[in-house]
Design an enzyme around this catalytic site. Structure first.
Site: not given
Length: 320
Positions: A233, A262, A281
């Site tokens: 995270r 993001e 990611h």
């Protein structure tokens, strides 16, 4: 009664097939929706299957008057307002085991890339240079790996790191000691892990205590020249503080798959630093994991709506 299940994101077709094979379940699977369309679509839904791109916040929950259950196809539920869901009687479940191996393997890949400058070497040769002397690396063997959060993913990483003959230590205040013993991983204080780790990998949940836990103060307590990996995270790291430490050499390198925002803003201080590996990611983005989490999420919805069986509950207080 017929239950309406909305899938407002891209999940594997096998999950849709499971839902559509059930009597009493009607499925809407429009794929990714913009916010306005999502709020319209959710109005009569009894169940949602979501991934990280859908925000089940207080506004959405207030709009979804019929909603009973949310299944997250993945482990993190940072994109779900658990307090609001609990207040409205909405059960939230996740699929914590589905992407464990994919994330663990990816973390080891980032660690290897960081130790051996693999992305930088590739970019150099692709640009027509032969810079062998610039990219000398280090071995993993004999180095200490500190794991913050020794849950499913952290434990899988520990086993794989031990195969590389690394020394593995961990901090996890919630883990039963016998699990750490089975993994042959000592549980240490956070400061002890910081002081010993040559590599530090983060696998903690976001809480008031962990948000921004990697910051100027904690970095000052870390072993000089360590390398940090984050495929968990982004909010675990104070990005400005880490950028300062990377530029000063206090931290030798970082490999980051997640960010506080993001995609990261163009002025993110970590972008462009030569000793940082960036990926968008991707840790759980394998074909294997996407099938597994989608199927598990669909089965959670079926079991709850049709059988009243709840598993992997993220807001267990609602069951009382």
């Amino acid at each position: 009664m017929s239950f309406h299940v909305l899938v407002p994101d891209h999940v594997h077709q096998s999950a849709i097939d499971i839902l559509r094979s059930q009597n009493g379940i009607r499925v809407s699977a429009p794929g990714k929706l913009d916010r306005a369309d999502l709020l319209d679509a959710v109005a009569d839904a009894h169940a949602l299957i979501i991934r990280s791109g859908v925000s089940a916040d207080a506004e959405l929950l207030a709009t979804a008057k019929e909603l009973r259950v949310i299944a997250r196809a993945g482990v993190g539920v940072d994109n779900v307002d658990l307090a609001a869901a609990t207040g409205r009687g909405v059960l939230v479940m996740n699929t914590p085991g589905g992407n464990t191996i994919s994330t663990a393997e990816y973390t080891l890949g980032l660690m290897l890339a960081l130790a051996r400058h693999i992305p930088q070497g590739h970019a150099s040769l692709a640009a027509g240079r032969w810079d062998r002397k610039l990219f000398g690396g280090i071995e993993l063997r004999g180095k200490t790996l500190g794991i913050i959060g020794l849950g499913r993913i952290g434990g899988a990483i520990a086993q794989r790191a031990q195969a590389f003959e690394m020394i593995v230590v961990a901090h996890d205040p919630y883990l039963p000691p016998e699990i750490a013993q089975d993994l042959a991983v000592p549980l240490l204080s956070l400061d002890a892990v910081y002081a010993q780790a040559d590599f530090l990998t983060l696998h903690a949940l976001i809480t008031d205590k962990t948000r921004g836990m990697i910051n100027a103060d904690s970095i000052a307590r870390m072993k000089e020249g360590l390398r940090i990996i984050n495929a968990a995270r982004g909010a675990l790291i104070n990005e400005a503080d880490l950028a300062d430490a990377l530029q000063s050499g206090r931290v030798a390198g970082a490999a980051l798959d997640v960010y506080a925002q993001e995609p990261p803003a163009p002025d993110n201080p970590l972008l462009g630093l030569p000793n940082v590996i960036h990926t968008p990611h991707l840790a759980a983005s394998t074909a294997d994991a996407q099938v597994t989490v989608a199927v598990e999420a669909a089965q959670l919805i079926v079991d709850y709506l049709l059988e009243g069986v709840a598993a992997n509950v993220c807001n267990p207080e609602i069951l009382s």
